[in-house]
Write an enzyme that holds these catalytic residues in place. Structure first.
Site, PDB file in Angstrom:
ATOM      1  N   SER A 125      52.942  44.288  37.225  1.00 47.86           N
ATOM      2  CA  SER A 125      51.496  44.175  37.364  1.00 47.86           C
ATOM      3  C   SER A 125      50.833  44.983  36.254  1.00 47.86           C
ATOM      4  CB  SER A 125      51.030  44.721  38.713  1.00 47.86           C
ATOM      5  OG  SER A 125      49.622  44.781  38.747  1.00 47.86           O
ATOM      6  N   TYR A 144      51.338  51.819  44.443  1.00 44.69           N
ATOM      7  CA  TYR A 144      51.565  50.534  43.767  1.00 44.69           C
ATOM      8  C   TYR A 144      51.601  50.718  42.253  1.00 44.69           C
ATOM      9  CZ  TYR A 144      50.967  45.559  42.717  1.00 44.69           C
ATOM     10  OH  TYR A 144      51.135  44.264  42.245  1.00 44.69           O
TER      11      TYR A 144
END
Ligand code: NDP
Length: 222
Positions: A125, A144
């Site tokens: 990501s 994350y």
């Protein structure tokens, strides 16, 4: 090819795209029962958070050549910033997003060595990019972001280590995708992201190994 986290979202879309292009697709899901009406896919059980489950999958696939492994399974964890940062949540996100792709890649190395195309694609990501991840994105998802930054390092290290085996290792950002994780306001329909990622993966060569690219082919700074 084999893909993790194929029960829904981007994983299911990628599995469908590859099956539609005539690939044999081993779609892995941690659920005991795969989604209904997905007859073109060969389902296997895999909880990427469990080393025992990874070992069981690899044992069941002994002797099966694999051209491509997509580490797609991912979780987001707490998104509310430093004040709510929780140790167990953080470790679980690291386990699923950063450690599991390494364990899956290692377990399936014999299959990749026996395969033809030999690619490991890690779905990362942009949020894990130290250089770009906070541009226009101030979400407090510490776990994350850290997990995807760690996955990026894992990609670069694996690319180096697996070069003698001619195995290409990629870190790919799928865009902001309309899935359970991305939410309904996300920019990109899941099928569009999957198609674009498939194009990138299919065109990748050993010269691309160790790179971090967005779904549209744009290189992302680490
Ligand atoms: P979803 O939340 O929609 O789907 C996540 C998938 O991962 C599900 O299939 C889920 O299975 C699976 N999964 C989670 N934990 C495990 C586990 N322990 N073992 C096996 N499977 C597991 O997410 P997306 O489809 O949006 O995300 C796919 C990938 O793309 C992730 O790596 C994510 O970080 C990345 N990404 C997504 C973006 C977006 O905008 N959507 C943006 C950037 C990156 P189950 O159904 O059992 O929960």
């Amino acid at each position: 090819m084999l893909i993790t986290g194929a029960s829904r979202g981007l994983g299911l879309a990628l599995a469908r795209h590859y099956a539609g292009a005539g690939w044999r697709v081993i779609a892995c899901t941690r659920a005991d029962t795969p989604p209904p009406d997905e007859n073109g896919l060969e389902w296997r059980r895999l909880d990427v958070a469990s080393p025992a489950s990874i070992a069981e999958l690899a044992a069941g696939l002994a002797g099966t050549p694999l051209d491509l492994v997509i580490n797609n399974a991912g979780i987001r964890g707490d998104v509310d910033g430093l004040a709510t940062l929780d140790a167990d949540d953080f470790i679980e996100v690291m386990r699923v997003n950063a450690l599991a792709p390494l364990l899956v890649a290692r377990a399936l190395l014999p299959n990749l060595r026996a395969g033809g195309g030999q690619i490991i694609a890690n779905i990362s990501s942009r949020a894990g990019s130290i250089a770009e991840g906070m541009i226009g994105d101030d979400d407090g998802d510490y776990a994350y972001r850290c997990s995807k930054a760690a996955l990026n390092m894992a990609t670069a290290k694996l690319a180096l280590d697996l070069k003698p085996d001619c195995i290409t290792v990629l870190a790919l950002h799928p865009g902001w995708v309309r899935t359970d994780m991305g939410g309904i306001e996300a920019e990109i329909p899941v099928s569009d992201s999957a198609a674009a990622l498939q194009g990138l993966i299919d065109r990748a060569t050993l010269a691309d190994s160790g790179s971090f690219q967005a779904f549209d082919g744009r290189p992302i700074a680490w």
